[in-house]
Design a protein around this motif. Structure first.
Motif, PDB file in Angstrom:
ATOM      1  N   UNK A 153      97.704  59.294   2.486  1.00  0.00           N
ATOM      2  CA  UNK A 153      96.745  58.060   2.790  1.00  0.00           C
ATOM      3  C   UNK A 153      97.579  56.906   3.439  1.00  0.00           C
ATOM      4  N   UNK A 154      98.601  56.745   3.068  1.00  0.00           N
ATOM      5  CA  UNK A 154      99.510  55.586   3.576  1.00  0.00           C
ATOM      6  C   UNK A 154     100.023  56.027   5.189  1.00  0.00           C
ATOM      7  N   UNK A 155     100.350  57.368   5.151  1.00  0.00           N
ATOM      8  CA  UNK A 155     101.035  57.855   6.314  1.00  0.00           C
ATOM      9  C   UNK A 155      99.897  57.795   7.543  1.00  0.00           C
ATOM     10  N   UNK A 156      98.619  58.270   6.949  1.00  0.00           N
ATOM     11  CA  UNK A 156      97.440  58.386   8.065  1.00  0.00           C
ATOM     12  C   UNK A 156      97.009  57.029   8.488  1.00  0.00           C
ATOM     13  N   UNK A 157      97.211  56.017   7.591  1.00  0.00           N
ATOM     14  CA  UNK A 157      96.759  54.591   7.995  1.00  0.00           C
ATOM     15  C   UNK A 157      97.583  54.081   9.044  1.00  0.00           C
ATOM     16  N   UNK A 158      98.929  54.415   8.949  1.00  0.00           N
ATOM     17  CA  UNK A 158      99.699  53.936   9.944  1.00  0.00           C
ATOM     18  C   UNK A 158      99.621  54.897  11.296  1.00  0.00           C
TER      19      UNK A 158
END
Length: 60
Positions: free
Chosen positions: A55-60
């Motif tokens: 989720x963190x990677x997708x947010x970036x």
């Protein structure tokens, strides 16, 4: 060399037999960019298996 190594690149390095391991060492010494790409591909499932990191990677 590349044609003979395609099955090695499809498999996880943990599942290589001795002959495939030797072939990969030769291939990666000739083509260091392929070694980098294979290492990144091997890390990808681990990133997406952890949902918080994904989720963190997708947010970036």
């Amino acid at each position: 060399m590349l044609a003979r190594s395609r099955y090695v690149l499809y498999k996880s390095s943990k599942k290589w037999i001795e002959r495939q391991n030797k072939r990969a060492q030769i291939l990666f010494s000739l083509y260091p960019d392929i070694k980098t790409a294979h290492r990144l591909i091997q890390q990808l499932p681990g990133v997406y298996n952890n949902k918080l990191i994904a989720m963190t990677k997708l947010a970036h």
